[in-house]
Design an enzyme around this catalytic site. Structure first.
Site, mmCIF file in Angstrom:
data_model
loop_
_atom_site.group_PDB
_atom_site.id
_atom_site.type_symbol
_atom_site.label_atom_id
_atom_site.label_comp_id
_atom_site.label_asym_id
_atom_site.label_seq_id
_atom_site.Cartn_x
_atom_site.Cartn_y
_atom_site.Cartn_z
ATOM 1 N N MET A 10 -10.225 -18.619 -77.461
ATOM 2 C CA MET A 10 -10.383 -17.250 -76.931
ATOM 3 C C MET A 10 -9.621 -17.075 -75.611
ATOM 4 O O MET A 10 -10.222 -16.852 -74.577
ATOM 5 C CB MET A 10 -11.876 -16.942 -76.765
ATOM 6 N N GLN A 52 -15.675 -7.840 -79.917
ATOM 7 C CA GLN A 52 -15.661 -7.293 -78.558
ATOM 8 C C GLN A 52 -15.353 -5.799 -78.589
ATOM 9 O O GLN A 52 -16.060 -4.985 -77.975
ATOM 10 C CB GLN A 52 -14.597 -8.002 -77.705
ATOM 11 N N THR A 83 -13.912 -19.385 -71.949
ATOM 12 C CA THR A 83 -13.608 -17.974 -71.758
ATOM 13 C C THR A 83 -14.599 -17.405 -70.763
ATOM 14 O O THR A 83 -15.748 -17.862 -70.711
ATOM 15 C CB THR A 83 -13.699 -17.188 -73.087
ATOM 16 N N ASN A 84 -14.165 -16.414 -69.984
ATOM 17 C CA ASN A 84 -15.086 -15.719 -69.086
ATOM 18 C C ASN A 84 -15.871 -14.643 -69.833
ATOM 19 O O ASN A 84 -17.090 -14.575 -69.762
ATOM 20 C CB ASN A 84 -14.328 -15.057 -67.933
ATOM 21 N N THR A 85 -15.159 -13.793 -70.565
ATOM 22 C CA THR A 85 -15.779 -12.620 -71.169
ATOM 23 C C THR A 85 -16.970 -12.966 -72.049
ATOM 24 O O THR A 85 -18.021 -12.319 -71.982
ATOM 25 C CB THR A 85 -14.740 -11.837 -71.993
ATOM 26 N N CYS A 194 -10.477 -14.440 -65.727
ATOM 27 C CA CYS A 194 -10.070 -14.529 -67.124
ATOM 28 C C CYS A 194 -9.253 -15.803 -67.236
ATOM 29 O O CYS A 194 -8.383 -16.068 -66.395
ATOM 30 C CB CYS A 194 -9.243 -13.316 -67.539
ATOM 31 N N THR A 195 -9.526 -16.587 -68.256
ATOM 32 C CA THR A 195 -8.947 -17.928 -68.306
ATOM 33 C C THR A 195 -7.443 -17.943 -68.551
ATOM 34 O O THR A 195 -6.816 -18.995 -68.431
ATOM 35 C CB THR A 195 -9.668 -18.772 -69.377
ATOM 36 N N GLU A 196 -6.845 -16.776 -68.888
ATOM 37 C CA GLU A 196 -5.384 -16.734 -69.055
ATOM 38 C C GLU A 196 -4.641 -16.311 -67.800
ATOM 39 O O GLU A 196 -3.416 -16.469 -67.731
ATOM 40 C CB GLU A 196 -5.000 -15.760 -70.185
#
Length: 227
Positions: A10, A52, A83-85, A194-196
């Site tokens: 994700m 989501q 993932t954060n979300t 956000c991990t990206e």
């Protein structure tokens, strides 16, 4: 060292960062040829993104709870959700397993000692919904999120570019401007929530400290695995 279970996919780009950082941090602490005993279960981001977008968070929780159970069954002794979300459904994961679940907000807050008003960049869900803000508030930290149209810009770059392995110089410049506006509104630091996002910007892009939630999460996982 305990075996770390990773719920990934994700996106896979951020999962690759988790795997790299996890093993770099383990080698840094233990030296030699050490790497982290780990298990990675990759879910299909297309399915998660649709859930989501359509607000089907309960189903999302069921999907990720099942992933956590499968990791525990395979031998994971603690679990990280990459993932954060999707920490919006962290309670569903925690309830599904007996092993510890390392929450990304707690790990990030631990890196924010001394800061009280902090900017947050992330998906629209992370920036606008209460799950991230409320947990940070429990650590005594007030979050400041971008105003519109900056929130839309930040969200769209994540989903249209970063989760598709695209890193655009124009988006980096735009993120710099967004962070500068957060500083103008009193942000003493900025969380890359956000991990990206660390694929796009780094410390040189802001005038205040940047706190990488991915790195903080990995380090908290290694702490627990070595405890």
């Amino acid at each position: 060292m305990r075996t770390i279970g990773l719920i990934g996919g994700m996106s896979w780009e951020s999962s690759a960062e988790y795997y790299r950082l996890l093993n770099e941090e383990t080698r840094r602490r233990l030296g030699g040829h050490h790497c982290a005993p780990s298990l990675l279960l990759t879910v299909d981001f297309a399915e998660v993104e649709e859930l989501q977008r359509t607000g089907r968070w309960e189903r999302s929780g069921e999907l990720l709870a099942d992933a956590a159970r499968r990791l525990e069954g395979a031998g994971a002794e603690l679990v990280l959700l990459c993932t954060n979300t999707m920490h919006k459904v962290a309670d569903a994961i925690t309830d599904a397993v007996d092993v510890p679940f390392v929450h990304i907000v707690d790990a990030t807050a631990a890196r924010l000692a001394g800061f009280r008003r902090v900017g947050l960049l992330g998906t629209r869900f992370t920036m606008e919904q209460d799950f991230y803000r409320d947990r940070m508030r429990g650590h005594g930290i007030e979050l400041v999120v971008p105003e519109e149209p900056d929130r839309t810009l930040v969200h769209d770059v994540i989903y249209r570019e970063l989760t598709r392995n695209r890193v655009e110089p124009a988006s980096r410049a735009a993120y710099r401007d967004v962070m500068a506006r957060l500083v103008e509104r009193g942000a003493e630091a900025v969380v890359l929530g956000c991990t990206e996002i660390t694929l796009l910007v780094d410390a040189s892009d802001a005038t205040v400290p940047l706190v990488d939630s991915t790195r903080a999460h990995v380090e908290a996982g290694v702490d627990l695995a070595l405890a």
